[in-house]
Each structure stands twice: as C-alpha cells, then as structure tokens.
Design an enzyme around this catalytic site. Structure first.
Site, PDB file in Angstrom:
ATOM      1  N   ASP A  44       0.845  -1.204   0.000  1.00 20.27           N
ATOM      2  CA  ASP A  44       0.000   0.000   0.000  1.00 20.27           C
ATOM      3  C   ASP A  44       0.874   1.246   0.000  1.00 20.27           C
ATOM      4  OD1 ASP A  44      -1.945  -1.794   0.283  1.00 20.27           O
ATOM      5  OD2 ASP A  44      -2.580  -1.182   2.300  1.00 20.27           O
ATOM      6  N   GLU A  46       3.924   1.625  -1.162  1.00 16.17           N
ATOM      7  CA  GLU A  46       4.541   1.908  -2.469  1.00 16.17           C
ATOM      8  C   GLU A  46       3.511   2.517  -3.410  1.00 16.17           C
ATOM      9  OE1 GLU A  46       7.935  -1.397  -3.222  1.00 16.17           O
ATOM     10  OE2 GLU A  46       5.940  -2.157  -2.787  1.00 16.17           O
ATOM     11  N   PHE A  47       2.295   1.957  -3.341  1.00 20.34           N
ATOM     12  CA  PHE A  47       1.234   2.481  -4.199  1.00 20.34           C
ATOM     13  C   PHE A  47       0.968   3.950  -3.868  1.00 20.34           C
ATOM     14  CE2 PHE A  47      -3.059   3.387  -5.474  1.00 20.34           C
ATOM     15  CZ  PHE A  47      -3.136   2.774  -6.719  1.00 20.34           C
ATOM     16  N   ASP A  48       0.815   4.227  -2.565  1.00 20.17           N
ATOM     17  CA  ASP A  48       0.516   5.601  -2.149  1.00 20.17           C
ATOM     18  C   ASP A  48       1.628   6.561  -2.529  1.00 20.17           C
ATOM     19  OD1 ASP A  48      -1.800   4.755  -1.148  1.00 20.17           O
ATOM     20  OD2 ASP A  48      -1.218   4.826   0.963  1.00 20.17           O
ATOM     21  N   LEU A  94     -34.451  -8.171 -19.738  1.00 19.75           N
ATOM     22  CA  LEU A  94     -34.554  -9.617 -19.913  1.00 19.75           C
ATOM     23  C   LEU A  94     -35.959 -10.073 -19.566  1.00 19.75           C
ATOM     24  CD1 LEU A  94     -31.298 -10.698 -18.046  1.00 19.75           C
ATOM     25  CD2 LEU A  94     -31.726 -10.911 -20.493  1.00 19.75           C
ATOM     26  N   GLU A 122     -25.209 -17.486 -15.726  1.00 19.79           N
ATOM     27  CA  GLU A 122     -24.491 -16.456 -14.962  1.00 19.79           C
ATOM     28  C   GLU A 122     -25.337 -16.040 -13.788  1.00 19.79           C
ATOM     29  OE1 GLU A 122     -24.041 -13.106 -17.545  1.00 19.79           O
ATOM     30  OE2 GLU A 122     -23.101 -14.312 -19.093  1.00 19.79           O
ATOM     31  N   LYS A 124     -27.341 -13.361 -11.654  1.00 13.53           N
ATOM     32  CA  LYS A 124     -27.999 -12.085 -11.942  1.00 13.53           C
ATOM     33  C   LYS A 124     -27.632 -11.143 -10.801  1.00 13.53           C
ATOM     34  CE  LYS A 124     -32.388 -10.172 -13.458  1.00 13.53           C
ATOM     35  NZ  LYS A 124     -32.252  -8.911 -12.790  1.00 13.53           N
ATOM     36  N   ASP A 126     -27.490  -7.931  -8.496  1.00 10.61           N
ATOM     37  CA  ASP A 126     -28.567  -7.036  -8.086  1.00 10.61           C
ATOM     38  C   ASP A 126     -28.023  -5.636  -7.815  1.00 10.61           C
ATOM     39  OD1 ASP A 126     -31.069  -6.248  -7.472  1.00 10.61           O
ATOM     40  OD2 ASP A 126     -31.179  -7.251  -5.537  1.00 10.61           O
ATOM     41  N   ARG A 145     -28.641   2.936 -17.628  1.00 11.51           N
ATOM     42  CA  ARG A 145     -29.582   2.334 -18.571  1.00 11.51           C
ATOM     43  C   ARG A 145     -30.642   3.350 -19.002  1.00 11.51           C
ATOM     44  NH1 ARG A 145     -34.373  -0.307 -18.573  1.00 11.51           N
ATOM     45  NH2 ARG A 145     -34.547  -1.925 -20.156  1.00 11.51           N
ATOM     46  N   GLU A 182     -22.983  -4.460 -14.498  1.00 10.55           N
ATOM     47  CA  GLU A 182     -23.739  -4.018 -13.337  1.00 10.55           C
ATOM     48  C   GLU A 182     -22.816  -3.317 -12.348  1.00 10.55           C
ATOM     49  OE1 GLU A 182     -26.779  -4.989 -13.961  1.00 10.55           O
ATOM     50  OE2 GLU A 182     -27.896  -4.908 -12.079  1.00 10.55           O
ATOM     51  N   TYR A 234     -20.873  -8.027 -18.145  1.00 11.70           N
ATOM     52  CA  TYR A 234     -21.410  -9.295 -18.636  1.00 11.70           C
ATOM     53  C   TYR A 234     -21.851  -9.266 -20.090  1.00 11.70           C
ATOM     54  CZ  TYR A 234     -25.482  -6.775 -16.759  1.00 11.70           C
ATOM     55  OH  TYR A 234     -26.387  -5.815 -16.426  1.00 11.70           O
ATOM     56  N   LYS A 297     -28.175 -17.621 -20.917  1.00 14.31           N
ATOM     57  CA  LYS A 297     -28.005 -17.003 -22.233  1.00 14.31           C
ATOM     58  C   LYS A 297     -27.540 -18.049 -23.242  1.00 14.31           C
ATOM     59  CE  LYS A 297     -26.390 -12.723 -20.092  1.00 14.31           C
ATOM     60  NZ  LYS A 297     -25.260 -11.841 -19.813  1.00 14.31           N
ATOM     61  N   LYS A 321     -35.513 -15.768 -11.534  1.00 13.48           N
ATOM     62  CA  LYS A 321     -35.319 -14.999 -10.301  1.00 13.48           C
ATOM     63  C   LYS A 321     -35.537 -15.881  -9.086  1.00 13.48           C
ATOM     64  CE  LYS A 321     -36.634 -10.644 -10.506  1.00 13.48           C
ATOM     65  NZ  LYS A 321     -36.104  -9.339 -10.142  1.00 13.48           N
ATOM     66  N   CYS A 415     -47.041  10.524  21.751  1.00 10.81           N
ATOM     67  CA  CYS A 415     -45.718   9.918  21.863  1.00 10.81           C
ATOM     68  C   CYS A 415     -45.760   8.823  22.937  1.00 10.81           C
ATOM     69  CB  CYS A 415     -44.697  10.987  22.238  1.00 10.81           C
ATOM     70  SG  CYS A 415     -43.078  10.272  22.611  1.00 10.81           S
ATOM     71  N   CYS A 418     -43.403  10.272  25.993  1.00 15.79           N
ATOM     72  CA  CYS A 418     -43.671  11.478  26.787  1.00 15.79           C
ATOM     73  C   CYS A 418     -45.113  11.974  26.646  1.00 15.79           C
ATOM     74  CB  CYS A 418     -42.702  12.590  26.391  1.00 15.79           C
ATOM     75  SG  CYS A 418     -43.083  13.292  24.782  1.00 15.79           S
ATOM     76  N   CYS A 433     -42.575  13.269  17.312  1.00 18.53           N
ATOM     77  CA  CYS A 433     -42.861  13.816  18.634  1.00 18.53           C
ATOM     78  C   CYS A 433     -42.131  15.166  18.690  1.00 18.53           C
ATOM     79  CB  CYS A 433     -42.332  12.896  19.729  1.00 18.53           C
ATOM     80  SG  CYS A 433     -42.292  13.734  21.321  1.00 18.53           S
ATOM     81  N   CYS A 439     -38.377  14.757  25.947  1.00 19.55           N
ATOM     82  CA  CYS A 439     -38.720  13.384  25.589  1.00 19.55           C
ATOM     83  C   CYS A 439     -37.449  12.530  25.717  1.00 19.55           C
ATOM     84  CB  CYS A 439     -39.284  13.353  24.176  1.00 19.55           C
ATOM     85  SG  CYS A 439     -39.754  11.727  23.624  1.00 19.55           S
TER      86      CYS A 439
HETATM   87  S1  IVH Z   1     -27.649  -9.489 -19.643  1.00 21.71           S
HETATM   88  C1  IVH Z   1     -30.087  -8.005 -23.287  1.00 21.71           C
HETATM   89  N1  IVH Z   1     -26.559 -10.541 -17.498  1.00 21.71           N
HETATM   90  O1  IVH Z   1     -30.734  -7.583 -15.242  1.00 21.71           O
HETATM   91  C2  IVH Z   1     -29.658  -8.585 -22.007  1.00 21.71           C
HETATM   92  N2  IVH Z   1     -28.139  -8.791 -17.196  1.00 21.71           N
HETATM   93  O2  IVH Z   1     -33.579  -7.547 -16.376  1.00 21.71           O
HETATM   94  C3  IVH Z   1     -28.808  -7.691 -21.225  1.00 21.71           C
HETATM   95  N3  IVH Z   1     -28.462  -8.139 -14.855  1.00 21.71           N
HETATM   96  O3  IVH Z   1     -30.771  -4.573 -17.020  1.00 21.71           O
HETATM   97  C4  IVH Z   1     -28.621  -8.070 -19.830  1.00 21.71           C
HETATM   98  N4  IVH Z   1     -27.030  -9.558 -13.989  1.00 21.71           N
HETATM   99  O4  IVH Z   1     -29.122  -4.773 -15.116  1.00 21.71           O
HETATM  100  C5  IVH Z   1     -27.427  -9.639 -17.985  1.00 21.71           C
HETATM  101  N5  IVH Z   1     -25.463 -11.553 -15.719  1.00 21.71           N
HETATM  102  C6  IVH Z   1     -26.321 -10.649 -16.182  1.00 21.71           C
HETATM  103  C7  IVH Z   1     -27.037  -9.767 -15.333  1.00 21.71           C
HETATM  104  C8  IVH Z   1     -27.943  -8.862 -15.880  1.00 21.71           C
HETATM  105  C9  IVH Z   1     -27.901  -8.585 -13.739  1.00 21.71           C
HETATM  106  C10 IVH Z   1     -29.487  -7.075 -14.891  1.00 21.71           C
HETATM  107  C11 IVH Z   1     -29.202  -5.974 -15.862  1.00 21.71           C
HETATM  108  C12 IVH Z   1     -30.391  -5.886 -16.764  1.00 21.71           C
HETATM  109  C13 IVH Z   1     -31.437  -6.607 -15.991  1.00 21.71           C
HETATM  110  C14 IVH Z   1     -32.381  -7.280 -16.959  1.00 21.71           C
END
Ligand code: IVH
Length: 715
Positions: A44, A46-48, A94, A122, A124, A126, A145, A182, A234, A297, A321, A415, A418, A433, A439
């Site tokens: 760290d 050296e980096f700094d 999707l 893959e 998904k 969040d 997006r 993401e 992705y 996919k 999901k 409240c 009080c 309150c 209080c």
């Molecule tokens: S592919 C045309 N891969 O899910 C397809 N999306 O409901 C492009 N997301 O807007 C998306 N993980 O924000 C893809 N491994 C993943 C993902 C992913 C999360 C989200 C992404 C997208 C939403 C679609």
C-alpha cells in the site's frame, strides 16, 4: 529530470512527462492486480507513494491532464451534471420468470429452434446497469440504462470505481466498443454507508441496489469514490466484433482488464441448468455482493441471430429470479420507537419464526401509510420476507386466517414515551414527537450522538453511563456535560473515583475538538460529518453559520434546500441557542483554526505519514507538519522521528519503523503533540477543509460523440 523510479530503484534519466506516463501505467497495472486479480504486486505504501508523486507532477503540469489518470479514482469536487446520452445499441431488459417450468419451456423452445444448444449460466447481479464505451483503449463514457434508449452520463462517478479499467491492457481490443454490466454495492460497503447515514440522521438506503443507483447519481465524485462500489461486466456490444460466442467475448474482455464473473458456467441441457440454479440459490448467500437470480443465455452468436428479439427483450436469454425467502407468522403487537429526531417508527412484534437462517421476532413497518396500505391488524397471520433488505418486512396478510373479531389498527396519536401529541410535517411520511427537550429517547439520543468518536470523542462515557447520568438528574442536554464534577460521578453506582476522573478528563479534552466536529456533534438534522466539514470550511465560525441566510447557506458545498432549512430551524430554536451559549462558555471550538497557525511545535522533527486519517487528508497533515516547523518525509529511515500512522497503514512502512525502533503515533497523539508544544497560542488544527484529496485532473470526458454506428445489432 527524474532519477527516482518506482520505489527503491534507479533508472536512466527521464523527463517529467515520461515519468507521468510511466507512473500512470504502473498505477493502472497495480490497480488491476489488486482489484481484478486479487494479487497485489506492491505494498500500500509503495502504491501511495507513486500516487502522491503522480498527483504532484500532474498539479505541476496541468497541460498533461488526462481524464483517465489513476489519480481520478479519488474523485473530484466538481459538481456533476448528468447529460442525457443516446445508447449506441439499445439497452434491453430480460424476460423474467420465477418458475422452473417456464424456464424449462424456454429451453425446449430454444432447442427446437436451433437444435443442440450451448447455454451460459451467470449470476444475476442485483445492482444497477451500466454501459461503458471505450475508444482507443481508454474509457470514454459511462452511461446508465435510463429508458433503454437514452441514459445519464455518469462518467466522472464511474471513473472512481476501482474495478472499472480506465485504460485497457493487451492489444486485441476493438478500437471502439461498448461493454455492459452491473454497478454493485458489496454488503460491506452498504453496511458501512448505512451506519454512517444513520449517524447523520439521514434515512438509510433500503437495499444495496438502491444504494448503488443513488450513489451513481451523486453530485460529487469524491463521495462516490468513498462509497466502495464495484462493477462486473457481462456483455460486449459493438459492430463486427471478432468473436463467435458470448463466452469467448467475455474471456477476451477479461484479458483487457475488465472484471468478469468467475461464477459463469457452460451448460448443455435442463439438468445442468437446474443444477447451477440449485447450487447458487444457496451458495449466493455467502457471496459478498447481492444477487437475485440466474441469467441463462444462448452462447453462440449465430444461434442468437437465429432466435432474434421481441420488442423488449432478446429471445436468446432469460432471467430466472430467486424467490425472496418468506415465512408466515402471527403479528402479536405493533409497538412504536422514538428516534433522536423524534421520528416515530412502528415496529411489528411477531411470533418468532425461522427465516433465511435466522429467527425473526420483529419487522419494520416504516410509517402509518404502510400499515394502512396493508390493512394490518394485531392478531393477523402475516407474510414476512427477507429480500435484498437487511431488516425483514411484512409483505401481506393471510386474510383467510383473520380472526372474526379483529379491528383495524389505530395509529398512535401521542408519543409513547412522553405523551405529547404527535405531528406530521408536510411532505413527510413519518409522525414526529415535537417535544425535543423533554422526551427521554430524544434527549439521550442527542447526548449519545454528541459523545461519539467521530463527534466530540468523549470516550470515558458510554451509552449506559449517559443513561445513568440522565436518570440521576445530572445531564438533561449536551451542555450539562461541561458542568459535571468528579464528586458527583464518583458516588453513582458502577462508577468509582477512577472512572469519574476519566470521564471528567475526556470531557475536558473534548474542548480541543476542531470546529467541524463540534458542528457535527450538535446533531443538526442532515448535517453529517461531511456536510459539517464543508460548512466549517466555508463559514469558518459557528457565529457565521448562525448568521447565514438560506441563500448564503446554500452557497456552501453540498448544502441544498433541505439541509439549509434544517440548519435554520435548529438555530431558530431558543433552547438550542441557549445550549450553544453554554457550550461557548465551556470553551468548545467555535471557530476553524488558522490555515497556517505557524509555530515551532515540531521544530527538528522528521515525520513520515502513512494510512488514512479521520480528520485530515495526508496533504493537510503534511501542511500541518510544515506549518509547525517539522519536516515531512516520504520514506522511513533511521533519521525519522515519528511515523504518523492512520488506518490501513502500509505494512512495509510499519515493519521498517518497528525494525528501526521509530516511535509510531496516532492522529490524536499528533494533534496533542502540537497542542502541548505550542507556546502561548491556541492548539493547532488546520484547514477545516472538507476535501480529503485533491485532484484537479478530472476534466469532463470528450464531449464529442465520435463517429459511431447509430444502428446495429448487438453482435
Ligand atoms: S444481460 C439483453 N446478465 O438484469 C440482455 N443482465 O432484467 C442484457 N443483470 O438490465 C442483460 N445480472 O441490469 C445480464 N449476468 C447478467 C445480469 C444482468 C444482472 C441485470 C441488468 C439488466 C437486468 C435485466
């Protein structure tokens, strides 16, 4: 001319321009090894050291500024404007399903249409979707997006995300392309952020997704830099990309320096896909970031072309999901909590039930509107869910099981602590309150906030002792702390003479705490640590803050209407003003100290700084050392007098200091050292500036849209 290269080696002479270039390359590579490969190549320290050298050189050569320099990672304090930008290729969504049967139907359809297929499974993620554009191997633009066709330009904020490469490695990347993924907030960053927000009396983010999206739209990229976002990519998009499969394209992107998930798998049939889903439905709970499903996919681009799109989504991909974990239990009683601002939070007390591995007894209900919307009644059987949120919530009532004699819940009008009649301010969902001064939870909450480490740092006192003092009539407001006498404390249960003395000492020491922390400690709604620093830097004294009009308050950085109104309300209150006067009499710091309070306190001392500090940036500490006659050195040697150590101190520096028997001092010891050695003057504490790092290089990215395909297919 430069002789000094890297850390610890000499190379042939080079110009400052060459050195800048080299430092940028090295730092980019170090970042990549640290954040993408999890395999650091330098310490760290050296980096700094390299980063600091680059910052200095860039400051001396504004003509060599580069928006993709690694120094932009710390963000800038230039206010962001989010231009609306058209996506070169639309950002589709999707098709979603929660049903394995529906997923199996989709797999069957794909197989029928294209025969033997290859799928990539893959996680998904969040978070919030982002599209990055690279030209000539450098990040050009980052766009949210938005509505899928146009999004917001959040480039300056995205540049601070350590896992987003600013320049690419390797040679085979396309000259111009977009890559999508993401932006995520890992749980650790999320927990830290929410703890901070709660301390600042700001509403916490409900889940990491909201926090990530909210952070990308922050006005100041410095704030973004501190929040610990992550970015996983992705999807590669561009015209005529030389890959024939999704897997192959992401493998290439990984080589260019992008963070690509290592949890992807190629599957050939339903069984393999089901196994992937089953595995990750459980294993995801141990991941450090949030996920809410699996994306399946079709791998080969030729197959994707054959399958095509619907109006909204590709037919070659689907999201399965995960169900939020749910439990059914009885709502025993609704109780009400009073926060230190007087905000009332209803709490559902439940029959204990096992949910996602923990026993849940309580759930938050937010406010009266939510209770009404659910038509929630005591005695109901309710559905409790733990989704992305940390605190479980009630999502519904099983009406079939509602007892015949149940009655609608009546929200409290007084409240619970009080008994003052509650009020509801315009535009606010919560009840309050208004009895701030009498209080109990509000009084205790304010005192507990005041003594916190990041506020007045009265470490002799804890929450329990504050309660004890309150119960015994010794403190009723923050100013009472400064009237306490050791004899009064020593006679209380659980406190002896020694702890009484400690408490009094730490209260006395708190009068040295710099002005911006005093301002934070007052507990003005929405005035968190950072805002307090900005206010202190702008107004430089409490009197100036108190005298400021709404318009003047808004001129300070990061202060908007909401904060300005809250400050005005606070100082309009007579009781608050009386407390302020008592604090002034007690000797608290109501003024930011001189920028350069020159003294000889550190004359003859050589001090090395390492790590990150609570009150000041390293640059500010360096300035303080010099202002007090000391010398700031970059590296530890036998001549070093002290190593000033913050959090995350570089291990190499620490080891060396220990080996050479050099005294290591904390931030507090450093301030005290100056205060104790200053003759006649006030204790030193310099710039009450809110900026922790200074980079002026973050120029707006190239505004001109390059010649780029306006239409095109994804692959
Ligand atoms: S592919 C045309 N891969 O899910 C397809 N999306 O409901 C492009 N997301 O807007 C998306 N993980 O924000 C893809 N491994 C993943 C993902 C992913 C999360 C989200 C992404 C997208 C939403 C679609």
């Amino acid at each position: 001319m430069y002789l000094w290269q890297g850390v610890g080696r000499y190379y042939p002479v080079m110009t400052e321009e060459q050195r800048i270039k080299e430092l940028r390359q090295r730092l980019n590579y170090c970042n990549y090894r640290y954040y993408i490969e999890n395999d650091p190549v330098v310490s760290d320290f050296e980096f700094d050291t390299m980063l600091r050298e680059l910052q200095d050189l860039e400051a001396a050569h504004p003509e060599l500024a580069d928006p993709n320099s690694p120094t932009v990672r710390v963000g800038s304090d230039v206010t962001n404007e989010f231009r609306s930008v058209q996506h070169a290729f639309p950002m589709l969504s999707l098709s979603n399903t929660y049903s394995l049967d529906e997923l199996h139907e989709w797999i069957d359809r794909v197989q029928k249409e294209i025969g033997e297929s290859e799928f990539v499974c893959e996680l998904k993620f969040d978070g919030t979707a982002i599209s990055l554009t690279y030209r000539h191997g450098a990040l050009l633009r980052a766009v949210t997006r938005g509505d899928g066709t146009r999004g917001d330009d959040v480039t300056e904020n995205v540049r601070t995300i350590r896992t987003v490469p600013l320049t690419l490695t390797g040679e085979d990347y396309p000259d111009f392309f977009e890559i999508r993924g993401e932006v995520l907030m890992p749980y650790a960053s999320f927990d830290r952020l929410n703890a901070e927000r709660e301390a600042n009396m700001e509403p916490p983010f409900a889940n990491p997704r909201n926090a990530a999206a909210g952070t990308l739209k922050q006005q100041s990229s410095q704030v973004v830099a501190r929040r610990g976002l992550d970015c996983t990519l992705y999807q590669l998009a561009g015209d005529n990309l030389p890959y024939d499969s999704h897997w192959g394209s992401l493998e290439a992107a990984r080589r260019w320096g992008f963070k690509i998930s290592d949890k992807m798998a190629i599957c050939h049939n339903t069984e393999q896909i089901d196994a992937y889903i089953n595995y990750w439905d459980t294993a995801r709970k141990a991941l450090p970031f949030p996920t809410d499903g699996v994306v399946i996919k079709v791998n080969r681009f030729s197959d994707r072309r054959a399958l095509g799109f619907t109006a909204k989504a590709p037919k070659w991909a689907v999201a399965y999901k995960f169900k939020a974990e749910q439990a059914l239990t009885r709502l025993l009683k609704v109780t009400y909590q009073v926060g230190r601002t007087g905000a009332i939070t209803p709490v559902a007390n439940l029959e204990p039930v096992l949910l996602a591995g923990t026993v849940v007894k309580r759930a938050t209900l937010h406010n009266a509107d939510q209770i009404a919307a659910l038509d929630l009644r005591e005695g109901d059987m309710v559905y409790v869910e733990k989704g992305g949120e940390i605190i479980p919530k009630i999502t519904g009532v099983d009406l079939a099981q509602r007892p015949a004699d149940s009655r609608p819940l009546e929200y409290i009008t007084e409240c619970p602590e009080c008994h003052s009649p509650l009020v509801r301010y315009e535009g606010e969902a919560k009840h309050y309150c208004p009895n701030q001064s009498h209080c109990r939870p509000q009084i205790l909450g304010r005192i507990i906030h005041f003594i916190r480490r990041k506020a007045m740092n009265i470490d002799g006192l804890g929450e329990e002792t504050v309660e004890l003092l309150f119960e015994n009539g010794l403190v009723g407001c923050i100013a009472d702390l400064y009237d306490l006498k050791a004899e009064q404390l020593a006679v209380l249960p659980r406190l002896g003479e020694k702890s009484a003395e400690n408490i009094i000492n730490s209260i006395r020491h708190s009068t040295e705490v710099p002005f911006h922390r005093v301002l934070f400690a007052l507990g003005i709604r929405f005035v968190g640590e950072t805002t307090a620093k900005y206010l202190a830097a702008h107004f430089r004294s409490l009197d100036a803050v108190m005298a400021a009009s709404r318009e003047e308050l808004i001129e300070a950085e990061e202060v908007g209407d909401k904060i300005a109104d809250s400050i005005l309300d606070y100082f309009a209150d007579e009781q608050n003003r009386a407390i302020i006067e008592r604090l002034r009499a007690a000797g608290l710091q109501f003024e930011a100290r001189q920028q350069t309070p020159a003294s000889e306190a550190l004359r003859g001392l050589s001090i090395v700084i390492s790590g990150t500090f609570r009150d000041h940036s390293r640059d500010e500490l360096k300035a303080m050392i010099e202002a007090h006659g000391g010398k700031n050195l970059a590296a530890v040697s036998a001549n070093t007098s002290y190593l000033l150590a913050g959090d995350k101190i570089g291990p190499a520096k620490l080891q060396k200091a220990q080996k050479l028997n050099i005294k290591i001092i904390s931030e507090e010891e450093f301030y005290r050292m100056i205060a104790d050695n200053m003759v006649g003057g006030t204790a030193s504490d310099t710039p009450a500036s809110g900026q922790t790092q200074h980079t002026d290089t973050a120029e707006a990215a190239d505004e001109n849209t390059p010649a780029q395909p306006q239409q095109g297919t994804l692959f």
